[in-house]
Design a protein around this motif. Structure first.
Motif, PDB file in Angstrom:
ATOM      1  N   LEU A   1       0.737  -1.289   0.204  1.00 56.48           N
ATOM      2  CA  LEU A   1       0.148  -0.102   0.006  1.00 56.48           C
ATOM      3  C   LEU A   1       0.939   1.284   0.216  1.00 56.48           C
ATOM      4  O   LEU A   1       0.440   2.091  -0.474  1.00 56.48           O
TER       5      LEU A   1
ATOM      6  N   ASP B   1       1.172  -7.201  -0.022  1.00 52.29           N
ATOM      7  CA  ASP B   1      -0.084  -6.964   0.606  1.00 52.29           C
ATOM      8  C   ASP B   1      -1.444  -7.052  -0.454  1.00 52.29           C
ATOM      9  O   ASP B   1      -1.332  -7.105  -1.502  1.00 52.29           O
ATOM     10  N   SER B   2      -2.567  -6.706   0.264  1.00 53.01           N
ATOM     11  CA  SER B   2      -3.828  -6.787  -0.611  1.00 53.01           C
ATOM     12  C   SER B   2      -3.810  -5.802  -1.654  1.00 53.01           C
ATOM     13  O   SER B   2      -4.370  -5.908  -2.659  1.00 53.01           O
ATOM     14  N   ALA B   3      -3.252  -4.707  -1.353  1.00 56.19           N
ATOM     15  CA  ALA B   3      -3.403  -3.566  -2.082  1.00 56.19           C
ATOM     16  C   ALA B   3      -2.492  -3.808  -3.452  1.00 56.19           C
ATOM     17  O   ALA B   3      -3.029  -3.713  -4.591  1.00 56.19           O
TER      18      ALA B   3
ATOM     19  N   SER C   1       0.648   1.805  -9.334  1.00 58.27           N
ATOM     20  CA  SER C   1      -0.516   1.624 -10.239  1.00 58.27           C
ATOM     21  C   SER C   1      -0.151   2.289 -11.603  1.00 58.27           C
ATOM     22  O   SER C   1      -0.537   2.237 -12.621  1.00 58.27           O
TER      23      SER C   1
ATOM     24  N   ARG D   1      -5.645  -7.224 -11.076  1.00 60.34           N
ATOM     25  CA  ARG D   1      -6.199  -6.417 -12.101  1.00 60.34           C
ATOM     26  C   ARG D   1      -5.512  -6.314 -13.353  1.00 60.34           C
ATOM     27  O   ARG D   1      -6.204  -6.481 -14.510  1.00 60.34           O
TER      28      ARG D   1
ATOM     29  N   LEU E   1     -12.479  -9.523  -5.990  1.00 61.61           N
ATOM     30  CA  LEU E   1     -12.819  -8.669  -7.505  1.00 61.61           C
ATOM     31  C   LEU E   1     -13.557  -9.086  -8.308  1.00 61.61           C
ATOM     32  O   LEU E   1     -14.170  -8.409  -9.256  1.00 61.61           O
TER      33      LEU E   1
ATOM     34  N   THR F   1      -4.003  -6.604  -5.524  1.00 65.99           N
ATOM     35  CA  THR F   1      -5.226  -5.984  -6.316  1.00 65.99           C
ATOM     36  C   THR F   1      -4.909  -5.577  -7.553  1.00 65.99           C
ATOM     37  O   THR F   1      -5.405  -5.992  -8.488  1.00 65.99           O
TER      38      THR F   1
ATOM     39  N   TYR G   1       1.529   2.443  -3.594  1.00 64.01           N
ATOM     40  CA  TYR G   1       0.190   2.233  -4.180  1.00 64.01           C
ATOM     41  C   TYR G   1       0.283   3.084  -5.677  1.00 64.01           C
ATOM     42  O   TYR G   1       0.091   2.724  -6.589  1.00 64.01           O
ATOM     43  N   THR G   2       0.636   4.530  -5.277  1.00 68.38           N
ATOM     44  CA  THR G   2       0.570   5.284  -6.518  1.00 68.38           C
ATOM     45  C   THR G   2       1.582   5.087  -7.610  1.00 68.38           C
ATOM     46  O   THR G   2       1.240   4.978  -8.773  1.00 68.38           O
TER      47      THR G   2
END
Lengths: 378, 269
Positions: free
Chosen positions: A28, A60-62, A35, A69, A101, A65, A31-32
Motif C-alpha cells: 500500500l 499485501d492486498s493492495a 498503479s 487487475r 474482485l 489487487t 500504491y501510487t
C-alpha cells in the motif's frame, strides 16, 4: 520502517507470449507508484503470460489487487504452481483478492444538480412543515386529554417529579435570568437616555424601561432563555430515554409516558415561567434604575415614583403570555424527544431542532399577541 | 507460568510486561504479562469485569497504564511521543465492540478514510481498494453505499472489520466480534476471520465471551483472572488447568456443547 523499494513490473516479449517480471515491494505504501507502473501495461486475454515473482519483496492486498487487475481474474485463478516466487501464502492472497474482485461494483458518483431540484426541495420541506404541525397539534391534544384524565384523580398527580422539575427549571434558572434581564434593562435605559436627552425628555427613560419590561421584554427574554435551557434539556432527557428503549419499557408496563414524563415537565414549566417573568421584570427595572441613577441623576425615590405611576395592567398583559409560552416550549421540547431516533446523533439533531422551533414560535406568538393587545387597547 | 514453554523463539508482535491499570482505588490489572506472536489468533477470555476490554485499550494506546510496558511491533508504546505512538498504532486494525463506524459516512467511505488519510491515496484509488475490502469481508455491493445506521448487526461487524483491514495491518484487535450476532452469523464471522488470516497472515488479539469462537478460531487462549493472565496455552492445555473458574468455563454445560460442536464439524470436514 526499513527502507523498501517501490514495486515495479517489467514486460518482456518472449518467444511464447509475454513475460512479466515483478520486483520490489508490492504494498500500500507504494500504491501510487505501483498503479503508474501497472497502468503502462496492457494485456489482452489471449496472450499467454509467464509470471515471475522472484524479485518481489513484500505483497499485501493492495499490491495483490493491482496484480490481479493486470492479469485478469481468469488468468489468476489458473496460475500454475510453477510460477517462480509464488509461495502458497501468496497464492492464497492472490486467490482471495481475485474472488473479491469478481464481486460487482456500484456507481458511487453523487447525483448532479438537475433543474427542478430546488422546487422539489421546497415541496418536500413544505410537506414536512405541514406534517410537523399536525404532529404538534396531535401531541397537544393528547397532553391536554391526559391532563384532564389525571385531574380528577389526585392519587395520580406526580407531585415529587413536579417539584423536582420546578427546582431545575425555575429555581436554578433564577441567577441567569436575573443577570441577563438586569443587563438588558441597563442597555435599554442607556439607549433611552441617548435618544431622549436631545429632546430634553430624559425622565421618560424610566417609562421606557418599565413599559418595555412589563409588557414585552420580561416575558420574552425569560421565554427565550428557557427555550434554550429547558426545551433542549427536555428533548435530550426524553430522547436518550427513547434511545435506551425506556419509553417502550414504560408502555409495556402499562404506564403512559405522557402522564409520567410530559405532564410534570410542562406543568413545572408553566409554574416556573411566570415566576421567572416576575423576577425578570424586577431585575430589568432595577438595571434601568441603576443607569438612570448613575448617568441621568434621577434619584432612587423619584425613579420608584415614576415606576409606581405606570398602570399595573401592563404587567398583567405581559404576564398573561407566560403560561402560553411555557406550554408551547414544553410541548415542543417533549415532542422532539419523542420524535428522536435510536442513535445519539438523532438525539442531538432533535435537541437543536427543539430549541430553534421553540424560540421561533415564542417570538411569533409574542408578535401576534402584541398586535392583539394593541388593537384591544390594553 | 506456562508462558516460558510458549517462548520457542517465535516473534512476539505485542509484548506486555508487568502491566498495571487502575481507576482510582480500583485495580484492574496488577502485573499482567502477555505475548502475542506473529500469525496467531490469541483468544482472551475472562469473566465480566476482569478487564478484557481495558487490556485491549491499553494495548492500542488508548489508556496509559499506571505501570508496566507494552512493546508494540518492537517499540515501547508508552515511551513514545504521542505523534509517534499514533503512527505506530496505525499499523494495527481495531474492531470495536459496536463497530464504531463513522455514522456520517457510507460504509465505503468508512473503509476509505484510513486509505486517504494515511496511505495518501486519491479518493478514486481509495474507493477502488475499498470495494475490494468490502468484497473480502463478504458484504454485498449495495451495503457499500449505505450508512451504518441502515446496516444489521452482522453487517456492521463486517464493515468494521473491512475498515480495520484497510491498511493491511500485521495486527488486528477484535473486541467481542461475535457479540450481538446470531449463532449462524457468528460462525460465518469466525470462518471469515480464518480465511482472511490464512490469506493475509495477520495476528489477532481477540477478546471474546463466545466459546464457539474460541474453539473455532483461536490458536492460543489466555485466561484473565485475579488482575493478571492466569493461564495461556492451546485450548486443550488451558481447559486441562485445574482452576475452578477455568473448569466451570470450559466444562460447564455451554463449554461442553461448544466442544462437541467443534468435534462434529472436524469429523465432517
Amino acid at each position: 520502517m526499513t527502507a523498501s523499494a517501490p514495486g515495479q513490473v517489467r514486460q518482456e516479449a518472449g518467444p511464447e507470449g509475454v513475460a512479466l517480471l515483478l520486483t520490489g515491494d508490492w504494498t500500500l505504501l507504494h500504491y501510487t507508484a505501483l498503479s503508474r507502473s501497472v497502468g503502462k501495461l496492457t494485456l489482452d486475454n489471449a496472450t499467454p503470460v509467464r509470471l515471475d515473482l522472484q524479485g518481489v519483496g513484500e505483497m499485501d492486498s493492495a499490491g495483490a489487487t493491482l496484480l490481479v487487475r493486470l492479469l485478469g481474474t481468469e488468468r489468476t485463478q489458473a496460475l500454475p504452481e510453477s510460477v517462480p516466487g509464488l509461495t502458497p501464502e501468496r497464492r492464497e492472497l492472490l486467490l482471495t483478492v481475485c474472488n473479491a474482485l469478481l464481486h460487482p461494483v456500484l456507481d458511487t458518483r453523487q447525483n448532479r444538480y438537475v433543474f427542478g431540484d430546488v422546487t422539489a426541495r421546497i415541496g418536500r420541506a413544505s410537506l414536512i412543515i405541514g406534517r410537523d404541525l399536525v404532529t404538534l397539534l396531535d401531541f397537544m391534544g393528547r397532553t391536554l386529554l391526559t391532563f384532564l384524565r389525571v385531574l380528577p384523580r389526585p392519587r395520580r398527580w406526580r407531585l415529587t417529579p413536579l417539584v423536582s422539575h420546578i427546582e431545575q427549571i425555575g429555581f436554578n434558572a433564577v441567577p441567569i435570568v436575573a443577570l441577563l434581564t438586569f443587563l438588558v434593562g441597563a442597555v435599554v435605559a442607556l439607549l433611552g437616555a441617548t435618544v431622549l436627552v436631545d429632546l430634553g425628555l430624559t425622565i421618560y427613560t424610566v417609562d421606557l424601561v418599565t413599559y418595555s419590561f412589563m409588557r414585552e421584554f420580561g416575558v420574552l427574554l425569560t421565554a427565550i432563555m428557557l427555550a434554550g435551557r429547558t426545551a433542549s434539556a427536555f428533548t435530550a432527557q426524553i430522547g436518550s430515554m427513547k434511545a435506551n428503549e425506556e419509553l417502550d419499557a414504560l408502555r409495556v408496563q402499562g404506564l403512559d409516558p405522557i402522564e409520567l414524563l410530559v405532564l410534570p415537565r410542562i406543568l413545572a414549566l408553566m409554574v416556573s415561567l411566570p415566576l421567572l417573568t416576575f423576577i425578570a421584570v424586577l431585575s430589568g427595572v432595577a438595571g434601568g434604575g441603576l443607569v438612570s441613577h448613575l448617568s441621568l441623576d434621577i434619584s432612587v425615590s423619584r425613579y420608584l415614583e415614576i415606576v409606581n405611576a405606570v398602570p399595573l395592567q401592563h404587567f398583567w398583559v405581559g404576564l398573561s403570555k407566560a403560561p402560553l409560552f411555557a406550554f408551547i416550549i414544553g410541548l415542543i421540547g417533549c415532542l422532539e424527544g419523542f420524535k428522536s431516533g435510536a442513535s445519539a446523533e438523532s438525539v442531538g439533531l432533535h435537541t437543536t431542532s427543539s430549541v430553534v422551533q421553540s424560540i421561533f414560535i415564542v417570538i411569533l406568538l409574542d408578535a401576534v399577541a402584541a398586535l392583539y393587545f394593541m388593537e384591544a387597547g390594553w | 507460568m506456562s508462558q516460558a514453554s510458549d517462548n520457542t523463539g517465535r516473534e512476539a508482535l505485542v509484548q506486555v510486561r508487568g502491566l498495571v491499570n487502575r481507576f482510582g482505588e480500583q485495580v484492574v490489572h496488577d502485573g499482567l504479562d502477555l505475548d502475542l506472536y506473529r500469525g496467531e489468533i490469541l483468544g482472551v477470555v475472562g469473566g465480566s469485569g476482569t478487564g478484557k476490554s481495558v487490556l485491549l485499550r491499553s494495548l492500542v494506546g488508548l489508556l496509559q497504564p499506571a505501570a508496566g510496558t507494552v512493546h508494540f511491533l518492537g517499540e515501547d508504546l508508552y515511551a513514545l511521543y504521542e505523534m509517534d505512538r499514533a503512527r505506530l498504532i496505525c499499523r494495527s486494525g481495531v474492531l470495536f465492540q459496536k463497530g464504531a463506524l463513522f455514522s456520517s459516512l457510507t460504509v465505503l467511505e468508512n473503509i476509505g478514510v484510513p486509505l486517504v488519510e494515511h496511505a495518501g491515496l486519491s479518493r478514486s484509488q481509495a474507493e477502488s481498494l475499498a470495494w475490494v475490502k468490502l468484497a473480502l469481508v463478504g458484504l454485498a455491493p449495495e451495503a457499500g453505499l449505505r450508512y451504518p445506521a441502515e446496516l444489521s448487526g452482522g453487517m456492521v461487524k463486517r464493515a468494521a472489520l473491512a475498515r480495520a483491514l484497510a491498511l493491511d495491518p500485521p495486527l488486528l484487535f477484535l473486541d467481542e466480534p461475535s457479540s450481538g450476532l446470531d449463532p449462524i452469523g457468528a460462525a460465518a464471522f469466525d470462518r471469515l476471520l480464518l480465511t482472511l488470516r490464512d490469506a493475509f497472515g495477520f495476528s489477532v488479539f481477540l477478546v471474546t465471551h463466545d466459546l464457539d469462537t474460541l474453539h473455532a478460531v483461536c490458536d492460543r487462549v489466555a485466561v484473565l483472572a485475579d488482575k493478571r493472565v492466569r493461564v495461556t496455552g492451546t485450548l486443550e492445555e488451558v481447559a486441562a488447568t485445574p482452576d475452578s473458574w477455568v473448569q466451570d468455563y470450559f466444562h460447564g454445560p455451554r463449554g461442553r456443547t461448544a466442544q462437541q460442536a467443534t468435534q462434529t464439524t472436524d469429523e465432517v470436514s
